[in-house]
Design a protein around this motif. Structure first.
Motif, PDB file in Angstrom:
ATOM      1  N   UNK A 168       0.840  -1.202   0.000  1.00 45.48           N
ATOM      2  CA  UNK A 168       0.000   0.000   0.000  1.00 45.48           C
ATOM      3  C   UNK A 168       0.873   1.249   0.000  1.00 45.48           C
ATOM      4  N   UNK A 169       0.498   2.169  -0.868  1.00 45.34           N
ATOM      5  CA  UNK A 169       1.280   3.385  -1.022  1.00 45.34           C
ATOM      6  C   UNK A 169       0.549   4.569  -0.407  1.00 45.34           C
ATOM      7  N   UNK A 170       1.317   5.511   0.076  1.00 45.50           N
ATOM      8  CA  UNK A 170       0.709   6.700   0.674  1.00 45.50           C
ATOM      9  C   UNK A 170       1.671   7.880   0.525  1.00 45.50           C
ATOM     10  N   UNK A 171       1.137   9.040   0.832  1.00 42.39           N
ATOM     11  CA  UNK A 171       1.967  10.249   0.790  1.00 42.39           C
ATOM     12  C   UNK A 171       1.775  10.947   2.127  1.00 42.39           C
ATOM     13  N   UNK A 178       5.712   3.674   1.222  1.00 42.23           N
ATOM     14  CA  UNK A 178       4.996   2.400   1.364  1.00 42.23           C
ATOM     15  C   UNK A 178       5.537   1.675   2.583  1.00 42.23           C
ATOM     16  N   UNK A 179       4.777   0.694   3.013  1.00 40.09           N
ATOM     17  CA  UNK A 179       5.187  -0.083   4.186  1.00 40.09           C
ATOM     18  C   UNK A 179       5.945  -1.312   3.707  1.00 40.09           C
ATOM     19  N   UNK A 234       8.546   2.109   7.126  1.00 33.23           N
ATOM     20  CA  UNK A 234       7.905   2.893   6.079  1.00 33.23           C
ATOM     21  C   UNK A 234       9.015   3.572   5.278  1.00 33.23           C
ATOM     22  N   UNK A 235       9.040   3.310   3.987  1.00 35.03           N
ATOM     23  CA  UNK A 235      10.130   3.782   3.131  1.00 35.03           C
ATOM     24  C   UNK A 235       9.584   4.586   1.964  1.00 35.03           C
ATOM     25  N   UNK A 284       9.484  -6.698  -4.439  1.00 31.92           N
ATOM     26  CA  UNK A 284       8.955  -5.334  -4.369  1.00 31.92           C
ATOM     27  C   UNK A 284      10.058  -4.343  -4.767  1.00 31.92           C
ATOM     28  N   UNK A 285      11.246  -4.547  -4.220  1.00 31.54           N
ATOM     29  CA  UNK A 285      12.384  -3.680  -4.557  1.00 31.54           C
ATOM     30  C   UNK A 285      12.716  -3.735  -6.038  1.00 31.54           C
TER      31      UNK A 285
END
Ligand SMILES: [Zn+2]
Length: 172
Positions: free
Chosen positions: A3-6, A16-17, A24-25, A53-54
């Motif tokens: 999940x992505x966030x700003x 994202x977590x 959180x990175x 993911x990376x």
């Protein structure tokens, strides 16, 4: 699922977590860490290696997803080692091989533990590239499979010929 966030205090930085690092990175830091672990071999980024993911964040969708990739694993006995002789065998397997090649172990009796070591070859795809891997001394085909999965930076696909048709099996 990722999940992505700003965050309001960091506009424009997509966060994202990360489950692996439990942190959180920023997506850009994750990509840099993945590249650092894979291309630059930075040891503290060991956990970022082979992280799908990376790889996606770094734009490397053809990257190897094998959990063996880049690990210090002996291709012959499949055990983790602190170091690999010739980047291939653990010290124990290397010593057994040396005894086999000399034809006798240190006690002067014929070595039996190692079995026959023979020359073998496999073909596989590393990303889109066809690779032919030959080992002069190998115990079984699995030794070559582990070598490919451990040493290929790109996704490995093994192909098996069956009469007229070629079937492909993706192992990882
Ligand atoms: Zn070994």
């Amino acid at each position: 699922m990722v999940q992505y966030s700003e965050m309001p205090e960091l506009p424009g930085v997509v966060m994202f977590k990360c489950e692996r690092l439990r942190a959180t990175l920023a997506v850009s830091s994750c990509a840099n860490m993945w590249r650092g672990g894979n291309r630059d071999g930075i040891e503290r980024l060991e956990r970022c290696k082979a992280c799908p993911v990376g790889a996606v964040h770094a734009g490397e969708t053809a990257a190897s997803m094998s959990p063996m990739m880049g690990q210090c694993i002996c291709a012959r006995c499949h055990r983790g080692a602190t170091r690999l002789v010739g980047k291939h065998l653990c010290v124990s397997c290397y010593n057994r091989q040396r005894e086999f090649l000399v034809g006798a172990n240190s006690k002067g009796t014929a070595p039996t533990k190692v079995g026959q070591l023979t020359r073998r070859r496999i073909r596989y795809l590393s990303g889109p590239d066809p690779i032919s891997l030959t080992l002069d001394h190998s115990r079984d085909t699995m030794e070559l499979v582990v070598t490919a999965l451990r040493d290929s930076k790109k996704r490995v696909t093994f192909a098996f010929h069956s009469q007229a048709q070629l079937t492909q099996q993706r192992l990882f």
